[in-house]
Write a protein that holds these residues in place. Sequence first.
Motif, PDB file in Angstrom:
ATOM      1  N   GLN A 147      22.382  72.863  20.164  1.00 43.55           N
ATOM      2  CA  GLN A 147      22.629  71.523  20.709  1.00 43.55           C
ATOM      3  C   GLN A 147      21.351  70.906  21.260  1.00 43.55           C
ATOM      4  N   ARG A 184      30.245  67.488  13.814  1.00 39.47           N
ATOM      5  CA  ARG A 184      30.555  68.772  14.423  1.00 39.47           C
ATOM      6  C   ARG A 184      32.022  68.888  14.765  1.00 39.47           C
ATOM      7  N   THR A 237      30.989  74.495  16.668  1.00 38.90           N
ATOM      8  CA  THR A 237      30.278  74.786  17.908  1.00 38.90           C
ATOM      9  C   THR A 237      31.229  74.850  19.092  1.00 38.90           C
ATOM     10  N   PRO A 274      25.515  78.160  20.913  1.00 42.21           N
ATOM     11  CA  PRO A 274      25.664  76.760  20.531  1.00 42.21           C
ATOM     12  C   PRO A 274      24.808  75.818  21.370  1.00 42.21           C
ATOM     13  N   VAL A 304      30.169  81.321  17.082  1.00 42.26           N
ATOM     14  CA  VAL A 304      29.594  79.991  16.932  1.00 42.26           C
ATOM     15  C   VAL A 304      28.185  80.036  17.544  1.00 42.26           C
ATOM     16  N   PRO A 305      27.300  79.194  17.010  1.00 44.11           N
ATOM     17  CA  PRO A 305      27.496  78.117  16.050  1.00 44.11           C
ATOM     18  C   PRO A 305      27.583  78.629  14.614  1.00 44.11           C
TER      19      PRO A 305
END
Length: 212
Positions: free
Chosen positions: A16, A28, A5, A12, A52-53
């Motif tokens: 989160q 992570r 991430t 991301p 990402v993620p």
Amino acid sequence: MKLYTYPDAPSPRRVQLFLAEKGLDIPRQTIDLRAGEHLRPEFAAINPALTVPALVLDDGTCLVEPIAICDYLEQVHPEPALFGRSPLERAMVLERNHWIETNGLLAVMEGFRNRSKAMSDRALTGPRRVSQIPELAERGVQRYGWFLEDLDRRLADSDYVAGDRFSLADITAWVTLEFAAWGIRTNLPETLTSLQRWHRQLASRPAFARRD
């Protein structure tokens, strides 16, 4: 299970917030986008799309789309329900989430990636070099303005984006507004009162009040 991430980036950030609302703590590793770590062979071996993620499961399966990551985690950890509690609620959450991605998040991304100097030759995510188109930046900003007006009208009839319950769609909308504030320097207009009310409501949630 391991999550790759970069917490400050929009996609991301969505995962989160989803994890925070679920009360989940997944191992992570931060991939520094500013330093170009996502472009290195080590990460390309994990996610060839260089985004990402990326959630790598215990069996080696890698999920790289935020909606897929969140859906997987919802199935494994169903409470609290963030995709709705009935087939109809789930359908509404997915429909509104897709609408937000298409009309809001992608509009901001269009504006940001086509005018940011840091995104030169990176107007689209992925391994290929894509030139910026200034006209698309202008269109993205305009589209985002329309999105805010439409979202304000939708919120006039419900407490949350997909109805009376907080859901994944609210997370996506919140992150879209965050992204717009720094990505295209567009804040939430005071005249959009329903959207302002919703924003204050989400800001009071512990997961949204912190950055980690």
